[in-house]
Structure formats: structure tokens, C-alpha cells
Design an enzyme around this catalytic site. Structure first.
Site, PDB file in Angstrom:
ATOM      1  N   LYS A 196      -5.877   0.522  -7.674  1.00 27.80           N
ATOM      2  CA  LYS A 196      -4.928  -0.211  -6.836  1.00 27.80           C
ATOM      3  C   LYS A 196      -5.704  -1.077  -5.866  1.00 27.80           C
ATOM      4  CE  LYS A 196      -5.371   0.965  -3.150  1.00 27.80           C
ATOM      5  NZ  LYS A 196      -6.575   0.904  -2.220  1.00 27.80           N
ATOM      6  N   TYR A 210      -0.123   1.977   0.179  1.00 33.24           N
ATOM      7  CA  TYR A 210       0.283   3.388   0.062  1.00 33.24           C
ATOM      8  C   TYR A 210       1.649   3.604   0.709  1.00 33.24           C
ATOM      9  CZ  TYR A 210      -4.358   4.700  -1.593  1.00 33.24           C
ATOM     10  OH  TYR A 210      -5.506   4.816  -2.333  1.00 33.24           O
TER      11      TYR A 210
END
Ligand code: NAD
Length: 363
Positions: A129, A213
Site C-alpha cells: 500500500k 489506514y
């Protein structure tokens, strides 16, 4: 605590563990999926150490621009010289039958190039990510893997972490009533002189790296896609760290069911938590998405209790073995390229909202 409450929590715990079990398929005996790790930086170093905990994954090749690292990690993990590649000869990996998966752990702006090259070399891809630095790149990566008939998974490790799995399950079951509000805060104090602070390599600041996140958690806790985004950026441009990327960006997401999420993303303050608030209480994780040490508290019917969950396998090994299981059994990853694309779509809208000073509606 009432017996009924205890039963419900235990049922929730059981469901959380069932999710954990379902994300780790059993391997046919003897066969382990071979991973090549591309980019031997800090996170790759952690990942390489986690293969020792895996049941169906093994480290078989290394890719780096630094010959010294290839020798050092090659010797540490028993990777022969024939399985060590530079970036220039990376494409030769197509001729190595031991490599099933290429795991891309490079600066964000290089994710797309190495994912496409890996797919063209006939390999499945695990990519860190944020998946890439734009929606357009994410689409190119998905198309390349599809064209090559190879699987693509994004390194959203929290989906393999038992406390997060339980939080998802409890939120979806309405354990504290239907979810109304989520708050999610992620940030750390960024050290100077690193690629994360160079937009050309990172694609953006705290949002790309750590705020993602908060965003990803709101999506997995609701199971919905946001339909409206508002954001405010706050960056001290006199701070040399923030010459090209943002420091803080606070964003509000509205979901189709009416759930609202307020999220913090920061490169100058330390946070790692989320709280799901329903009509009857809340579920909180702090830390929420750290490598370890998750702690959960639940408030319901006016009482707050800590919850603990068994952690049979670390999230990193869980993630590696999940993808291996998908390859061995021909199933789809829990967090495919489309998940990375969905986050990137919202990230672009958050940046746009902050830039234009208005709400952005997502179709
Ligand atoms: P890092 O700086 O420690 O490592 C990056 C590696 O890429 C280094 O080995 C560096 O030599 C190499 N590299 C190759 N080409 C480069 C170039 N042109 N410029 C700079 N470096 C180059 O970074 P990291 O913390 O390991 O992050 C790598 C990726 O992993 C990022 O995408 C990051 O978002 C992701 N990450 C994910 C997690 C997670 O928990 N899932 C944690 C940390 C990092």
C-alpha cells in the site's frame, strides 16, 4: 457483565476466529509458494523475517539495486546467487520457476512499473500500500495482471489481524447497535530526508502513507464505499520536510447508509486508533493497525470492558499465506487490486476537496 453480553461477545470472538481461519486456506502437503521480494528496504526486511512463520509461503528470490544487500540478505536467507536480481535484470525472473509471486515493496511511485513487469514475466503480484500514486496507475496494474492471467493482492495486512477481524465482525453484526460514526486517526512524526517526503516518489504526503489506514479501516468496518468527501489540509510549508507533500489532512466521509467517518492523517503527530460508535456504545482499537499489540475496548450499556483475542498467527504471515492459499486453490484474494483502486479513488477525492475547498461527491 450480563451472561447474555458475555455470550454475544464470545460469539463475536468465535466469528472473528472463523474469519481468521477462512483467510488462511490449508495447503496441499509439501507445496509452498515461492516469493521474490523487490526492494530490500525497512519493510522488506521485516517481511523477509516473517516467512519463518509461514506454512505455505517461502522466500526464494531477491531483487535490489544494491549488490551488498543482495549478498547480505541472500546469505541470511539462503537465497543462491542465481536467484538474486538487480532492477536491470529483473525481467529475467520469468525464467525462474521457483518464483510464483513478486512482492513489490518499493517507494509508491515504482509500484505500478514493477507490478506490470512482474505480470508480464508471468508472476502473481503482491503489492504494498498505497497500491500506486493514481487511479489511472491502479487500473493499468489490474489490467496487466488480468491480461497475464495472474492474481494481484495489496498488502493490507490489518485484514489478517485478529482484533481488526473481530472489530469488523462486531460492527457488521451491530454489537453496539447500528454504526453511526467512525473516528480513525493515524499519524507519526516523519523524519526528514526520505523518499516519503519527495512527491515524485511518494505521490503525496501523510495520506498516501499513513492516513490510508484511517481510510481503509472506514471501508472495511462499514463494508460500504463513501459517497461524499470533505477535507481540510494543514501544512507548514516553512518546515523543510513539507516542501512537496502535505503534513496533516483531516477528512470526513459520508457512506450510503448514513454512517459518517472523521479521519485524521498526520506526519507531525502520533496516532493509531479507530472507534466505531453505534446507537448503544462503541468498539475501539488502540493501537489499531500497528504491527502488534492491538488493544480493544468495548462500551455497551454504560459499561466499558477490555477484550482480548487469541493471536494464533502474526498478520504478516497470515497475509503471505492467504495469497499463497489463493494461488494453490485458485481462489480470489480478500484484498485484490480493486481494493487498492477503491482507496485511491477516495484519496484523489480527498486531495481534490482540500485543494478546491468544497465537498466532492463520488459516483
Ligand atoms: P524504505 O525506504 O525502507 O525502502 C525502500 C526500498 O526501495 C529501499 O531498499 C530502496 O533502496 C529501494 N529503492 C529502489 N528504487 C528507489 C528509488 N528510486 N528511490 C528510493 N528508494 C528506492 O521504505 P519502506 O518503509 O520499506 O517502504 C516501501 C513500501 O512499503 C512503501 O510503498 C510503503 O508504503 C510500504 N510499507 C508498508 C508497510 C505496511 O505495514 N504494509 C509498512 C512500511 C512500508
Amino acid at each position: 457483565m450480563r451472561d447474555a453480553d458475555r455470550r454475544t461477545i464470545i460469539a463475536g470472538l468465535g466469528a472473528g476466529l472463523a474469519v481468521a481461519a477462512s483467510t488462511a486456506c490449508a495447503a496441499p502437503r509439501g507445496r509452498k509458494i515461492g516469493y521474490a521480494v523487490v526492494g530490500l528496504g525497512r519493510y522488506a526486511e521485516l517481511i523477509m523475517s516473517k516467512f519463518a512463520e509461514c506454512d505455505q509461503s517461502r522466500l526464494v528470490a531477491l531483487v535490489s539495486g544494491t549488490p551488498e544487500k543482495l549478498i547480505r540478505f541472500g546469505e541470511k536467507y539462503g537465497i543462491p546467487a542465481s536467484h538474486r536480481y538487480s532492477y536491470a535484470d529483473f525481467d529475467r525472473i520469468r525464467d525462474n520457476p521457483d518464483v510464483d509471486v513478486v512482492y513489490v515493496i518499493l517507494p509508491n511511485a515504482l509500484h505500478a512499473e514493477y507490478t506490470v513487469r512482474a505480470a508480464k514475466a508471468g508472476k502473481h503480484v503482491m503489492c504494498e500500500k498505497p497500491m500506486a500514486v493514481s487511479v489511472a496507475e491502479c487500473r493499468t496494474m489490474i489490467a496487466a495482471c488480468r491480461a497475464a492471467g495472474r492474481k494481484l493482492m495489496i498488502g493490507y495486512r490489518s485484514r489478517f489481524e485478529p482484533y481488526n477481524q473481530l472489530a469488523i465482525d462486531l460492527a457488521k453484526k451491530g454489537f453496539v447497535g447500528p454504526t453511526r460514526i467512525i473516528t480513525a486517526d493515524h499519524g507519526f512524526n516523519a523524519q526528514p530526508n526520505q523518499w516519503r517526503l519527495d512527491r515524485k516518489l511518494s505521490g503525496g504526503g501523510s495520506l498516501m502513507d499513513i492516513g490510508i489506514y484511517s481510510l481503509n479501516a472506514t471501508r472495511y468496518l462499514t463494508g460500504e464505499e463513501p459517497v461524499e468527501v470533505s477535507a481540510i489540509e494543514s501544512t507548514d510549508r516553512r518546515d523543510p520536510r513539507f516542501a512537496t507533500v502535505e503534513d496533516r489532512i483531516t477528512f470526513l466521509l459520508r457512506f450510503p447508509s448514513g454512517i459518517e467517518a472523521t479521519c485524521v492523517s498526520s506526519y507531525s503527530s502520533n496516532h493509531n486508533m479507530y472507534r466505531v460508535t453505534g446507537t448503544q456504545g462503541w468498539i475501539e482499537l488502540e493501537p489499531a493497525t500497528a504491527y502488534e499489540g492491538q488493544a480493544m475496548r468495548i462500551r455497551r450499556d454504560g459499561r466499558t470492558e477490555a477484550r482480548s483475542v487469541p493471536v494464533p498467527k502474526g498478520q504478516h504471515a497470515g497475509q503471505l499465506d492467504h495469497f499463497a492459499g489463493c494461488i494453490l486453490h485458485g481462489t480470489d484474494p480478500l484484498v485484490p487490486g480493486e481494493e487498492g483502486l477503491a482507496d485511491m479513488r477516495v484519496i484523489e477525492a480527498i486531495y481534490r476537496s482540500a485543494r478546491e475547498g468544497r465537498r466532492i461527491t463520488l459516483g
